[in-house]
Design an enzyme around this catalytic site. Sequence first.
Site, short mmCIF file in Angstrom:
data_model
loop_
_atom_site.label_atom_id
_atom_site.label_comp_id
_atom_site.label_asym_id
_atom_site.label_seq_id
_atom_site.Cartn_x
_atom_site.Cartn_y
_atom_site.Cartn_z
N ASP A 171 0.84 -1.16 0.03
CA ASP A 171 0.00 -0.06 -0.15
C ASP A 171 0.97 1.14 0.11
O ASP A 171 1.88 1.35 0.79
CB ASP A 171 -0.88 -0.07 1.38
CG ASP A 171 -2.13 0.73 1.21
OD1 ASP A 171 -2.06 2.07 0.90
OD2 ASP A 171 -3.15 0.33 1.74
N ARG B 80 -0.75 4.50 0.26
CA ARG B 80 -1.68 5.60 0.14
C ARG B 80 -1.44 6.48 1.17
O ARG B 80 -1.87 7.86 1.28
CB ARG B 80 -3.24 5.23 0.60
CG ARG B 80 -3.88 4.68 -0.68
CD ARG B 80 -5.10 4.04 -0.19
NE ARG B 80 -5.04 2.80 0.38
CZ ARG B 80 -6.02 2.12 0.81
NH1 ARG B 80 -7.20 2.77 0.94
NH2 ARG B 80 -5.75 0.90 1.45
#
Length: 410
Positions: free
Chosen positions: A324, A326
């Site tokens: 990830d 983000r």
Amino acid sequence: MPRPIILTSHPNRGAGAVPPLNWGAADPQQRGPVIATLQNPATRNAIGTHAGSYALYRALAVASGQLRADHRPDFSNTRPAVPLGPFGAWGDPAKIVSLDPWGHLVPEVYAAELAAGQDIRPSIAVTRAHMNMPEVTQAMRAGRLAPDGEVLLPNGDVRVTKVAIEPVWWLPGVAARFGITETELRRHLFEQTGGMFPELVTRPDLRVFLPPIGGMTVYLFGEPEKLGKPETQVACRIHDECNGSDVFGSDICTCRPYLAHGIEACIEMAQEGGVGVIVYNRKEGRALGEVTKFLVYNARKRQEGGDRAEQYFQRTECVAGVQDMRFQELMPDVLHWLGITRIDRLVSMSNMKFAPIVESGIAVVARIPIPDGLIPADARVEMDAKKAAGYFTEAVPDAAELAIAKGRAL
Ligand SMILES: Nc1nc2c(ncn2[C@@H]2O[C@H](COP(=O)(O)OP(=O)(O)OP(=O)(O)O)[C@@H](O)[C@H]2O)c(=O)[nH]1
Ligand SMILES: [Zn+2]
């Protein structure tokens, strides 16, 4: 005569000091405008340009003779459709580091500077609209939502306030969020953009960066004027872009169903007299991009034993190197910008969202998981993997349960 190319990588000693920017000053005049003009480089106090990723299209428009390089926007009648702020967090240099809190008020608070000929641009715009989604009309038919003529109209239209926000990074503040030095941050930004912005390493006097990344859109339900008041109840979903599901309804993940559930929760909250907030972040495929995402889908579906929850995050890591990207550390900024200090209903199961919201000083009263009936068949794998990885749930699946869900083959 060929036009000279003006390099901005080194300060123009003859041109005077960079216009001051006191990030986090509560008064917009003391704060000073973010200036990213391309027309008079010596007056810039920011690195990069407005509408970051679209700068390349602007270049094509200018290069092909369709746009004058010296075009100045006419801001008549562009002011926000509803007032938003100022709120206390606007005057805190640590609470908001990734957007300009005065971004929607530029033509108003810097009217004198604009009148004097400075090229200053808004990085936020606020408008009103009606939206209509099949999930909302379905909820009305099922009796879960009823029109009230204000928030929700009998034809299924929902009255919303929409806010478009471009990222504006205060580099010292962004570095602090990640526990690194500003110098380290600048160096990596420079290197990972292929040296796109030399000022990151040559101009320590420029401390604001307009990164060429997607921004965010906020949808507000109910009366935005109620934001910032402690008695106002807030429902909120922070949603990260998933084009495949959000727009095209692909069934490998729970994105659109959860977004629609969040919108339903926002409508309910607005009908109860509170405010609903949807934050839509342009962070496609966990900010890994859609190409990586589709490569991972293939890897998941082709692996031995088929698409299984146990392998879900591992497959992403094999391709992208991480699960990830983000970085929800910057995400709470928009909530502080909206004057939110408490979320009564947070429509998310993600701990990566929950933790930074709470750590940034916003109280969360209740967390709302996605109802089981909304999970598409092929997205079972994702949902089980997320629960096993620590997402908010009442029932963490054990190894036996994890082995049950199997995604569709290619
Ligand atoms: N790389 C990759 N990204 C995915 C995959 N499935 C979903 N995504 C992305 O994951 C993100 C999901 O974000 P959200 O819908 O906000 O959900 P979440 O962060 O898991 O948490 P919730 O708030 O509980 O829904 C989006 O950016 C999707 O594009 C996948 O298989 N691979
Ligand atoms: Zn998705």
